[in-house]
Design a protein around this motif. Sequence first.
Motif, PDB file in Angstrom:
ATOM      1  N   GLY A 185       0.822  -1.203   0.000  1.00  0.00           N
ATOM      2  CA  GLY A 185       0.000   0.000   0.000  1.00  0.00           C
ATOM      3  C   GLY A 185       0.857   1.255   0.000  1.00  0.00           C
ATOM      4  N   LYS A 186       0.205   2.394  -0.167  1.00  0.00           N
ATOM      5  CA  LYS A 186       0.887   3.680  -0.312  1.00  0.00           C
ATOM      6  C   LYS A 186       1.757   4.034   0.887  1.00  0.00           C
ATOM      7  CE  LYS A 186       0.821   6.023  -3.434  1.00  0.00           C
ATOM      8  NZ  LYS A 186       1.804   5.808  -4.508  1.00  0.00           N
ATOM      9  N   LYS A 187       1.322   3.738   2.105  1.00  0.00           N
ATOM     10  CA  LYS A 187       2.119   4.113   3.283  1.00  0.00           C
ATOM     11  C   LYS A 187       3.440   3.352   3.313  1.00  0.00           C
ATOM     12  CE  LYS A 187      -1.037   6.796   5.149  1.00  0.00           C
ATOM     13  NZ  LYS A 187      -1.501   7.324   6.375  1.00  0.00           N
ATOM     14  N   TYR A 188       3.474   2.186   2.715  1.00  0.00           N
ATOM     15  CA  TYR A 188       4.705   1.394   2.671  1.00  0.00           C
ATOM     16  C   TYR A 188       5.589   1.805   1.488  1.00  0.00           C
ATOM     17  CZ  TYR A 188       3.074  -1.616   6.414  1.00  0.00           C
ATOM     18  OH  TYR A 188       2.663  -2.078   7.638  1.00  0.00           O
ATOM     19  N   SER A 189       4.986   2.322   0.439  1.00  0.00           N
ATOM     20  CA  SER A 189       5.749   2.613  -0.776  1.00  0.00           C
ATOM     21  C   SER A 189       6.134   4.075  -0.949  1.00  0.00           C
ATOM     22  CB  SER A 189       4.950   2.163  -1.999  1.00  0.00           C
ATOM     23  OG  SER A 189       3.793   2.962  -2.162  1.00  0.00           O
ATOM     24  N   GLU A 228       4.738  -0.916  -9.570  1.00  0.00           N
ATOM     25  CA  GLU A 228       3.748  -1.114  -8.508  1.00  0.00           C
ATOM     26  C   GLU A 228       2.439  -1.556  -9.159  1.00  0.00           C
ATOM     27  OE1 GLU A 228       3.777   1.764  -5.029  1.00  0.00           O
ATOM     28  OE2 GLU A 228       4.624   2.990  -6.639  1.00  0.00           O
ATOM     29  N   PRO A 229       2.293  -2.842  -9.434  1.00  0.00           N
ATOM     30  CA  PRO A 229       1.123  -3.289 -10.187  1.00  0.00           C
ATOM     31  C   PRO A 229      -0.211  -3.082  -9.472  1.00  0.00           C
ATOM     32  CG  PRO A 229       2.372  -5.167  -9.367  1.00  0.00           C
ATOM     33  CD  PRO A 229       3.186  -3.947  -9.094  1.00  0.00           C
ATOM     34  N   MET A 230      -0.192  -2.888  -8.168  1.00  0.00           N
ATOM     35  CA  MET A 230      -1.446  -2.696  -7.430  1.00  0.00           C
ATOM     36  C   MET A 230      -1.575  -1.272  -6.891  1.00  0.00           C
ATOM     37  SD  MET A 230      -1.764  -6.331  -5.389  1.00  0.00           S
ATOM     38  CE  MET A 230      -0.385  -5.989  -4.305  1.00  0.00           C
ATOM     39  N   ASP A 231      -0.783  -0.348  -7.433  1.00  0.00           N
ATOM     40  CA  ASP A 231      -0.766   1.022  -6.943  1.00  0.00           C
ATOM     41  C   ASP A 231      -2.163   1.640  -6.980  1.00  0.00           C
ATOM     42  OD1 ASP A 231       0.321   3.458  -6.041  1.00  0.00           O
ATOM     43  OD2 ASP A 231       0.498   4.197  -8.094  1.00  0.00           O
ATOM     44  N   GLY A 232      -2.552   2.224  -5.877  1.00  0.00           N
ATOM     45  CA  GLY A 232      -3.828   2.929  -5.802  1.00  0.00           C
ATOM     46  C   GLY A 232      -5.028   2.044  -5.516  1.00  0.00           C
ATOM     47  N   LEU A 233      -4.838   0.737  -5.435  1.00  0.00           N
ATOM     48  CA  LEU A 233      -5.964  -0.162  -5.189  1.00  0.00           C
ATOM     49  C   LEU A 233      -6.182  -0.355  -3.686  1.00  0.00           C
ATOM     50  CD1 LEU A 233      -5.312  -3.011  -7.803  1.00  0.00           C
ATOM     51  CD2 LEU A 233      -6.750  -0.984  -8.051  1.00  0.00           C
ATOM     52  N   SER A 234      -7.438  -0.388  -3.276  1.00  0.00           N
ATOM     53  CA  SER A 234      -7.768  -0.689  -1.889  1.00  0.00           C
ATOM     54  C   SER A 234      -7.415  -2.150  -1.611  1.00  0.00           C
ATOM     55  CB  SER A 234      -9.255  -0.472  -1.643  1.00  0.00           C
ATOM     56  OG  SER A 234     -10.006  -1.438  -2.376  1.00  0.00           O
ATOM     57  N   GLN A 235      -7.437  -2.541  -0.347  1.00  0.00           N
ATOM     58  CA  GLN A 235      -7.090  -3.921  -0.001  1.00  0.00           C
ATOM     59  C   GLN A 235      -7.985  -4.923  -0.727  1.00  0.00           C
ATOM     60  OE1 GLN A 235      -6.306  -4.666   4.113  1.00  0.00           O
ATOM     61  NE2 GLN A 235      -6.610  -6.842   3.906  1.00  0.00           N
ATOM     62  N   GLY A 236      -9.282  -4.672  -0.769  1.00  0.00           N
ATOM     63  CA  GLY A 236     -10.191  -5.576  -1.470  1.00  0.00           C
ATOM     64  C   GLY A 236      -9.900  -5.656  -2.955  1.00  0.00           C
ATOM     65  N   LYS A 237      -9.591  -4.508  -3.553  1.00  0.00           N
ATOM     66  CA  LYS A 237      -9.281  -4.502  -4.985  1.00  0.00           C
ATOM     67  C   LYS A 237      -7.929  -5.136  -5.266  1.00  0.00           C
ATOM     68  CE  LYS A 237     -12.302  -0.773  -6.279  1.00  0.00           C
ATOM     69  NZ  LYS A 237     -12.438   0.601  -6.750  1.00  0.00           N
ATOM     70  N   ARG A 238      -6.984  -5.040  -4.324  1.00  0.00           N
ATOM     71  CA  ARG A 238      -5.696  -5.731  -4.493  1.00  0.00           C
ATOM     72  C   ARG A 238      -5.918  -7.237  -4.512  1.00  0.00           C
ATOM     73  NH1 ARG A 238      -2.051  -3.487   0.077  1.00  0.00           N
ATOM     74  NH2 ARG A 238      -3.774  -2.150   0.653  1.00  0.00           N
ATOM     75  N   LEU A 239      -6.756  -7.720  -3.610  1.00  0.00           N
ATOM     76  CA  LEU A 239      -7.058  -9.156  -3.561  1.00  0.00           C
ATOM     77  C   LEU A 239      -7.727  -9.593  -4.863  1.00  0.00           C
ATOM     78  CD1 LEU A 239      -6.788 -11.601  -1.750  1.00  0.00           C
ATOM     79  CD2 LEU A 239      -8.946 -10.992  -0.678  1.00  0.00           C
ATOM     80  N   ARG A 240      -8.649  -8.797  -5.355  1.00  0.00           N
ATOM     81  CA  ARG A 240      -9.320  -9.102  -6.620  1.00  0.00           C
ATOM     82  C   ARG A 240      -8.314  -9.121  -7.769  1.00  0.00           C
ATOM     83  NH1 ARG A 240     -13.415  -5.007  -7.001  1.00  0.00           N
ATOM     84  NH2 ARG A 240     -13.782  -5.764  -4.904  1.00  0.00           N
ATOM     85  N   TRP A 241      -7.417  -8.125  -7.815  1.00  0.00           N
ATOM     86  CA  TRP A 241      -6.405  -8.064  -8.871  1.00  0.00           C
ATOM     87  C   TRP A 241      -5.527  -9.311  -8.826  1.00  0.00           C
ATOM     88  CZ3 TRP A 241      -1.091  -8.045  -9.202  1.00  0.00           C
ATOM     89  CH2 TRP A 241      -0.562  -7.673 -10.440  1.00  0.00           C
ATOM     90  N   LEU A 242      -5.094  -9.676  -7.621  1.00  0.00           N
ATOM     91  CA  LEU A 242      -4.257 -10.867  -7.476  1.00  0.00           C
ATOM     92  C   LEU A 242      -4.987 -12.123  -7.934  1.00  0.00           C
ATOM     93  CD1 LEU A 242      -2.636  -9.952  -4.091  1.00  0.00           C
ATOM     94  CD2 LEU A 242      -1.369 -10.371  -6.210  1.00  0.00           C
TER      95      LEU A 242
END
Length: 144
Positions: free
Chosen positions: A108-112, A124-138
């Motif tokens: 997430g953004k706070k880590y990056s 950053e392939p999941m940049d800007g995605l919420s946790q739920g959307k990151r899981l969906r993307w994965l």
Amino acid sequence: MDFDDRERPIVLISCVKSKRNAPSKARDLYTSPLFKKMMSYALLLDPKEIYILSALHGLLELDKVISPYEKTLNNMKVKDRKEWSDGVLASLEARCDLQADEFVLLAGKKYSEFLTPRLAHVTEPMDGLSQGKRLRWLNEQYHV
């Protein structure tokens, strides 16, 4: 993700809240579906290395045994996140070339936020995605 003729990437995965109750190797300590899918995705990239970005420990090698902890960057002050990032970058610099190596950041953004400006080649392939959307993307990636 295609890295063409470039070097195999170094993958950085953020820690998560869900953890085992006993000391474990870092790769096994984090138990959430999001973390497991990030790890599976990272392995699909045939990386040179995978490291975990731990709010408490900084840069973690996968086989380092650590105890469960409760700490996140999400509620840290900017100054503290900058100091954390400086420590992670110093650890990375001892292990790789921040200007030549290819990095894939699964966080997430706070880590990056303070890491990406100092890495010359970062995706950053999941940049800007919420946790739920990151899981969906994965879930959509190679049926991870």
